[in-house]
Design an enzyme around this catalytic site. Structure first.
Site, PDB file in Angstrom:
ATOM      1  N   ASN A   9       0.880  -1.176   0.000  1.00  0.00           N
ATOM      2  CA  ASN A   9       0.000   0.000   0.000  1.00  0.00           C
ATOM      3  C   ASN A   9       0.911   1.217   0.000  1.00  0.00           C
ATOM      4  O   ASN A   9       1.474   1.572   1.035  1.00  0.00           O
ATOM      5  CB  ASN A   9      -0.883  -0.035   1.253  1.00  0.00           C
ATOM      6  CG  ASN A   9      -1.645   1.271   1.455  1.00  0.00           C
ATOM      7  OD1 ASN A   9      -1.764   2.071   0.528  1.00  0.00           O
ATOM      8  ND2 ASN A   9      -2.144   1.492   2.660  1.00  0.00           N
ATOM      9  N   LYS A  11       0.264   4.310  -0.385  1.00  0.00           N
ATOM     10  CA  LYS A  11      -0.297   5.552   0.167  1.00  0.00           C
ATOM     11  C   LYS A  11       0.015   6.718  -0.784  1.00  0.00           C
ATOM     12  O   LYS A  11       0.014   6.528  -1.991  1.00  0.00           O
ATOM     13  CB  LYS A  11       0.242   5.770   1.581  1.00  0.00           C
ATOM     14  CG  LYS A  11       0.070   4.518   2.453  1.00  0.00           C
ATOM     15  CD  LYS A  11       0.342   4.740   3.902  1.00  0.00           C
ATOM     16  CE  LYS A  11       0.130   3.435   4.661  1.00  0.00           C
ATOM     17  NZ  LYS A  11       0.232   3.565   6.090  1.00  0.00           N
ATOM     18  N   HIS A  95      -9.339   1.846   4.883  1.00  0.00           N
ATOM     19  CA  HIS A  95      -8.063   1.944   5.597  1.00  0.00           C
ATOM     20  C   HIS A  95      -8.219   2.915   6.765  1.00  0.00           C
ATOM     21  O   HIS A  95      -8.950   3.892   6.668  1.00  0.00           O
ATOM     22  CB  HIS A  95      -6.974   2.424   4.629  1.00  0.00           C
ATOM     23  CG  HIS A  95      -5.605   2.347   5.219  1.00  0.00           C
ATOM     24  ND1 HIS A  95      -5.116   3.302   6.080  1.00  0.00           N
ATOM     25  CD2 HIS A  95      -4.632   1.410   5.114  1.00  0.00           C
ATOM     26  CE1 HIS A  95      -3.894   2.956   6.462  1.00  0.00           C
ATOM     27  NE2 HIS A  95      -3.577   1.808   5.890  1.00  0.00           N
ATOM     28  N   GLU A  97      -6.453   5.223   7.820  1.00  0.00           N
ATOM     29  CA  GLU A  97      -6.169   6.630   7.497  1.00  0.00           C
ATOM     30  C   GLU A  97      -7.373   7.280   6.832  1.00  0.00           C
ATOM     31  O   GLU A  97      -7.627   8.466   7.002  1.00  0.00           O
ATOM     32  CB  GLU A  97      -4.913   6.717   6.608  1.00  0.00           C
ATOM     33  CG  GLU A  97      -3.654   6.473   7.431  1.00  0.00           C
ATOM     34  CD  GLU A  97      -2.518   5.828   6.658  1.00  0.00           C
ATOM     35  OE1 GLU A  97      -2.532   5.832   5.416  1.00  0.00           O
ATOM     36  OE2 GLU A  97      -1.602   5.294   7.337  1.00  0.00           O
ATOM     37  N   GLU A 167      -5.588  -4.387  10.776  1.00  0.00           N
ATOM     38  CA  GLU A 167      -4.511  -3.421  10.957  1.00  0.00           C
ATOM     39  C   GLU A 167      -4.751  -2.642  12.249  1.00  0.00           C
ATOM     40  O   GLU A 167      -5.499  -1.648  12.248  1.00  0.00           O
ATOM     41  CB  GLU A 167      -4.476  -2.435   9.785  1.00  0.00           C
ATOM     42  CG  GLU A 167      -4.235  -3.089   8.449  1.00  0.00           C
ATOM     43  CD  GLU A 167      -3.616  -2.114   7.456  1.00  0.00           C
ATOM     44  OE1 GLU A 167      -2.526  -2.400   6.973  1.00  0.00           O
ATOM     45  OE2 GLU A 167      -4.214  -1.056   7.199  1.00  0.00           O
ATOM     46  N   GLY A 173       2.644   2.433  10.733  1.00  0.00           N
ATOM     47  CA  GLY A 173       3.644   3.481  10.531  1.00  0.00           C
ATOM     48  C   GLY A 173       4.379   3.870  11.807  1.00  0.00           C
ATOM     49  O   GLY A 173       5.107   4.860  11.844  1.00  0.00           O
ATOM     50  N   SER A 209       3.345  -2.064  10.401  1.00  0.00           N
ATOM     51  CA  SER A 209       4.793  -2.235  10.601  1.00  0.00           C
ATOM     52  C   SER A 209       5.297  -3.645  10.280  1.00  0.00           C
ATOM     53  O   SER A 209       6.174  -4.172  10.960  1.00  0.00           O
ATOM     54  CB  SER A 209       5.198  -1.818  12.022  1.00  0.00           C
ATOM     55  OG  SER A 209       4.886  -0.459  12.240  1.00  0.00           O
TER      56      SER A 209
HETATM   57  P1  PGA Z   1       2.944   0.336   7.660  1.00  0.00           P
HETATM   58  O1  PGA Z   1       1.506   0.638   7.010  1.00  0.00           O
HETATM   59  O2  PGA Z   1       3.404  -0.983   7.099  1.00  0.00           O
HETATM   60  O3  PGA Z   1       3.815   1.496   7.228  1.00  0.00           O
HETATM   61  O4  PGA Z   1       2.756   0.287   9.136  1.00  0.00           O
HETATM   62  C1  PGA Z   1       0.571  -0.394   6.837  1.00  0.00           C
HETATM   63  C2  PGA Z   1      -0.723   0.153   6.276  1.00  0.00           C
HETATM   64  O5  PGA Z   1      -1.090   1.273   6.611  1.00  0.00           O
HETATM   65  O6  PGA Z   1      -1.414  -0.517   5.486  1.00  0.00           O
END
Ligand code: PGA
Length: 245
Positions: A9, A11, A95, A97, A167, A173, A209
């Site tokens: 992903n 982003k 997601h 976010e 998640e 992140g 992560s």
């Molecule tokens: P990350 O993001 O691997 O940077 O923690 C995962 C995601 O948001 O799908």
């Protein structure tokens, strides 16, 4: 057997040029990989050129969002048909976010899921609790509400196409991964919420992560069927390691 998925992903990272360059470089490195679906989810503008680059490769293409309407006066939005047209076979929905910054709710997630299924796009529906919710012991309640909100009324015939991503918001992140045991506990709980006839075959990805250092342990858990990866999917070296875990 559930075929694992390793999904990047991206982003709001990578211009079209950077995205195509990444795929061109990754392609020869994954020639021998066969037992995993490799999914690239770039930004909307990069989709057509990335598709040109990967359509004859081991990679599949996904988008990061869609609108639930077929078409209309919805400035800035993108429909399922538009995504299909540029080569997408997957789409990420809900997601954290999007839930956090763009007002996405279980109601909009459900509508987007219906739109994706109608157009034969495989939805990757994201669910997960915040740190505050985990600390208050609300994880399972939150997960159950999100699963019911997203999937109520979905006919079992559609479930072959549906992917779920757990998640935990506190792990995205932040460098803090859920331990494999914490993730497995929630994955098993999610599977238990699904209709009995589809539960054993539905893929449930872990996100938050995921990196080369922890992928093996996570993937060793019986209910973890892949990763939805942000940061570690932006670099070829680390994404290649994740694919070849
Ligand atoms: P990350 O993001 O691997 O940077 O923690 C995962 C995601 O948001 O799908």
């Amino acid at each position: 057997m559930r075929k694992p998925i390793m999904a990047g992903n991206w982003k709001m990272f990578k211009t079209e040029i950077e995205a195509v360059d990444f795929c061109a470089k990754l392609k020869p490195l994954i020639n021998d990989v066969s037992n995993i679906t490799i999914l690239i989810c770039p930004s909307f503008p990069a989709l057509p050129k990335v598709w040109d680059e990967i359509k004859d490769s081991k990679m599949a293409l996904g988008a990061q969002n869609l609108h639930w309407e077929e078409e209309g006066a919805f400035t800035g939005e993108v429909s399922a048909a538009m995504l299909k047209c540029v080569g997408c076979s997957y789409v990420i929905i809900g997601h954290s976010e999007r839930r956090q910054y763009f007002g996405e709710t279980d109601v909009t997630v459900h509508k987007k899921l219906l739109a994706a299924l109608k157009h034969n796009l495989s939805p990757i529906v994201c669910i997960g609790e915040t740190l505050e919710q985990r600390d208050k012991n609300e994880t399972f309640k939150v997960i159950e509400t999100q699963v019911k909100g997203a999937f109520h009324g979905i006919d079992v015939k559609h479930w072959d196409n549906i992917v779920i991503a757990y998640e935990p918001v506190w792990a995205i992140g932040t460098g803090k991964t859920a331990t494999p045991e914490q993730a497995q506990e929630v994955h098993a709980f999610i599977r238990g919420l699904l209709p009995a006839e589809v539960a054993p075959k539905t893929r449930i990805l872990y996100g938050g992560s995921v990196k080369p250092e922890n992928v093996k342990e996570l993937m060793a858990k019986p209910d973890i069927d892949g990763g939805l990866v942000g940061g570690a999917a932006l670099k070829i070296e680390s994404f290649e390691k994740l694919i070849k875990y």
